[in-house]
Design a protein around this motif. Structure first.
Motif, PDB file in Angstrom:
ATOM      1  N   GLY A  12      26.900  32.638  81.744  1.00 51.00           N
ATOM      2  CA  GLY A  12      28.387  33.037  81.835  1.00 51.00           C
ATOM      3  C   GLY A  12      28.530  34.476  81.706  1.00 51.00           C
ATOM      4  N   GLY A  13      28.066  35.091  80.758  1.00 47.78           N
ATOM      5  CA  GLY A  13      28.332  36.444  80.854  1.00 47.78           C
ATOM      6  C   GLY A  13      27.751  37.148  81.956  1.00 47.78           C
ATOM      7  N   LEU A  14      26.531  36.756  82.563  1.00 49.55           N
ATOM      8  CA  LEU A  14      26.078  37.271  83.747  1.00 49.55           C
ATOM      9  C   LEU A  14      26.930  37.278  84.980  1.00 49.55           C
ATOM     10  N   VAL A  15      27.649  36.027  85.176  1.00 45.89           N
ATOM     11  CA  VAL A  15      28.539  35.930  86.028  1.00 45.89           C
ATOM     12  C   VAL A  15      29.801  36.551  85.924  1.00 45.89           C
ATOM     13  N   ILE A  16      30.402  36.722  84.788  1.00 44.50           N
ATOM     14  CA  ILE A  16      31.545  37.602  84.661  1.00 44.50           C
ATOM     15  C   ILE A  16      31.350  39.047  84.572  1.00 44.50           C
ATOM     16  N   ASN A  17      30.066  39.465  84.373  1.00 46.81           N
ATOM     17  CA  ASN A  17      29.694  41.006  84.468  1.00 46.81           C
ATOM     18  C   ASN A  17      29.681  41.113  86.021  1.00 46.81           C
ATOM     19  N   LEU A  18      28.934  40.245  86.774  1.00 45.52           N
ATOM     20  CA  LEU A  18      28.722  40.544  88.159  1.00 45.52           C
ATOM     21  C   LEU A  18      30.283  40.496  88.725  1.00 45.52           C
ATOM     22  N   TYR A  19      31.114  39.675  88.553  1.00 46.01           N
ATOM     23  CA  TYR A  19      32.471  39.658  88.913  1.00 46.01           C
ATOM     24  C   TYR A  19      33.158  40.851  88.803  1.00 46.01           C
ATOM     25  N   SER A  20      32.796  41.586  87.413  1.00 44.84           N
ATOM     26  CA  SER A  20      33.679  42.900  87.241  1.00 44.84           C
ATOM     27  C   SER A  20      33.076  43.876  88.136  1.00 44.84           C
ATOM     28  N   MET A  21      32.010  43.808  88.808  1.00 44.06           N
ATOM     29  CA  MET A  21      31.695  44.669  89.516  1.00 44.06           C
ATOM     30  C   MET A  21      32.407  44.649  91.170  1.00 44.06           C
ATOM     31  N   SER A  22      32.776  43.415  91.281  1.00 47.86           N
ATOM     32  CA  SER A  22      33.727  43.251  92.448  1.00 47.86           C
ATOM     33  C   SER A  22      34.953  43.530  92.677  1.00 47.86           C
ATOM     34  N   THR A  23      35.555  44.074  91.445  1.00 49.43           N
ATOM     35  CA  THR A  23      37.005  44.144  91.224  1.00 49.43           C
ATOM     36  C   THR A  23      37.175  45.645  91.550  1.00 49.43           C
ATOM     37  N   LYS A  24      38.244  46.025  92.197  1.00 52.50           N
ATOM     38  CA  LYS A  24      39.088  47.242  92.423  1.00 52.50           C
ATOM     39  C   LYS A  24      39.723  47.735  91.133  1.00 52.50           C
ATOM     40  N   GLY A  25      39.269  49.002  91.005  1.00 51.57           N
ATOM     41  CA  GLY A  25      39.737  49.601  89.665  1.00 51.57           C
ATOM     42  C   GLY A  25      39.113  50.007  88.623  1.00 51.57           C
ATOM     43  N   GLU A  26      39.245  51.048  88.058  1.00 50.06           N
ATOM     44  CA  GLU A  26      38.380  51.083  86.655  1.00 50.06           C
ATOM     45  C   GLU A  26      38.855  50.379  85.686  1.00 50.06           C
ATOM     46  N   TYR A  27      40.213  50.407  85.332  1.00 55.44           N
ATOM     47  CA  TYR A  27      40.668  49.506  84.220  1.00 55.44           C
ATOM     48  C   TYR A  27      40.166  48.201  84.328  1.00 55.44           C
ATOM     49  N   LYS A  28      40.436  47.506  85.390  1.00 59.25           N
ATOM     50  CA  LYS A  28      40.049  46.029  85.539  1.00 59.25           C
ATOM     51  C   LYS A  28      38.670  46.039  85.518  1.00 59.25           C
ATOM     52  N   LEU A  29      37.646  46.837  85.998  1.00 62.68           N
ATOM     53  CA  LEU A  29      36.272  46.700  85.893  1.00 62.68           C
ATOM     54  C   LEU A  29      35.761  46.790  84.436  1.00 62.68           C
ATOM     55  N   ARG A  30      36.260  47.670  83.627  1.00 62.79           N
ATOM     56  CA  ARG A  30      35.924  47.796  82.360  1.00 62.79           C
ATOM     57  C   ARG A  30      36.568  46.883  81.275  1.00 62.79           C
ATOM     58  N   LEU A  31      37.758  46.351  81.795  1.00 58.55           N
ATOM     59  CA  LEU A  31      38.178  45.189  80.849  1.00 58.55           C
ATOM     60  C   LEU A  31      37.342  44.007  80.967  1.00 58.55           C
ATOM     61  N   ILE A  32      37.031  43.608  82.405  1.00 49.88           N
ATOM     62  CA  ILE A  32      36.342  42.555  82.475  1.00 49.88           C
ATOM     63  C   ILE A  32      34.889  42.603  82.014  1.00 49.88           C
ATOM     64  N   SER A  33      34.233  43.919  82.168  1.00 48.43           N
ATOM     65  CA  SER A  33      32.895  44.134  81.588  1.00 48.43           C
ATOM     66  C   SER A  33      32.746  43.968  80.013  1.00 48.43           C
ATOM     67  N   LEU A  34      33.976  44.285  79.554  1.00 47.77           N
ATOM     68  CA  LEU A  34      34.033  44.168  77.898  1.00 47.77           C
ATOM     69  C   LEU A  34      33.704  42.807  77.633  1.00 47.77           C
ATOM     70  N   VAL A  35      34.573  42.007  78.356  1.00 47.41           N
ATOM     71  CA  VAL A  35      34.427  40.565  77.826  1.00 47.41           C
ATOM     72  C   VAL A  35      33.255  39.969  78.172  1.00 47.41           C
ATOM     73  N   ALA A  36      32.575  40.171  79.248  1.00 49.83           N
ATOM     74  CA  ALA A  36      31.402  40.003  79.687  1.00 49.83           C
ATOM     75  C   ALA A  36      30.189  40.400  78.415  1.00 49.83           C
ATOM     76  N   ASN A  37      30.402  41.836  78.069  1.00 49.43           N
ATOM     77  CA  ASN A  37      29.537  42.225  76.839  1.00 49.43           C
ATOM     78  C   ASN A  37      29.761  41.385  75.750  1.00 49.43           C
ATOM     79  N   ILE A  38      30.900  41.173  75.481  1.00 52.32           N
ATOM     80  CA  ILE A  38      31.262  40.163  73.957  1.00 52.32           C
ATOM     81  C   ILE A  38      30.611  38.891  74.136  1.00 52.32           C
ATOM     82  N   ILE A  39      30.375  38.260  75.252  1.00 53.63           N
ATOM     83  CA  ILE A  39      29.889  37.274  75.552  1.00 53.63           C
ATOM     84  C   ILE A  39      28.231  37.592  75.345  1.00 53.63           C
TER      85      ILE A  39
END
Length: 78
Positions: A12-39
């Motif tokens: 689940g963390g892996l999928v969220i992290n990979l999804y974050s790389m497909s987003t546009k904008g630094e803020y969104k990428l970092r926020l989703i990556s932060l959630v993935a790293n917490i997982i």
């Protein structure tokens, strides 16, 4: 906890992290990556993997710092 459920948390963390790389904008990428790293931290704790816990904790701190910086810069322009 069953090994299958623990693996599901890791994937689940892996999928969220990979999804974050497909987003546009630094803020969104970092926020989703932060959630993935917490997982990932939870996953690392469940499998007793200190390197995962340490690495992802550092990543959470870095993402948190940059998210704060982005928000402060955005407020200064408003």
């Amino acid at each position: 906890m069953s090994p299958f459920l623990i693996d599901c948390i890791g994937y689940g963390g892996l999928v969220i992290n990979l999804y974050s790389m497909s987003t546009k904008g630094e803020y969104k990428l970092r926020l989703i990556s932060l959630v993935a790293n917490i997982i990932y931290i939870l996953y690392g704790a469940l499998i007793s993997a200190t390197p995962i816990i340490v690495g992802c904790t550092i990543a959470v701190l870095l993402h948190g710092y940059h998210i704060r910086r982005i928000r402060i810069n955005k407020k200064s322009y408003d």
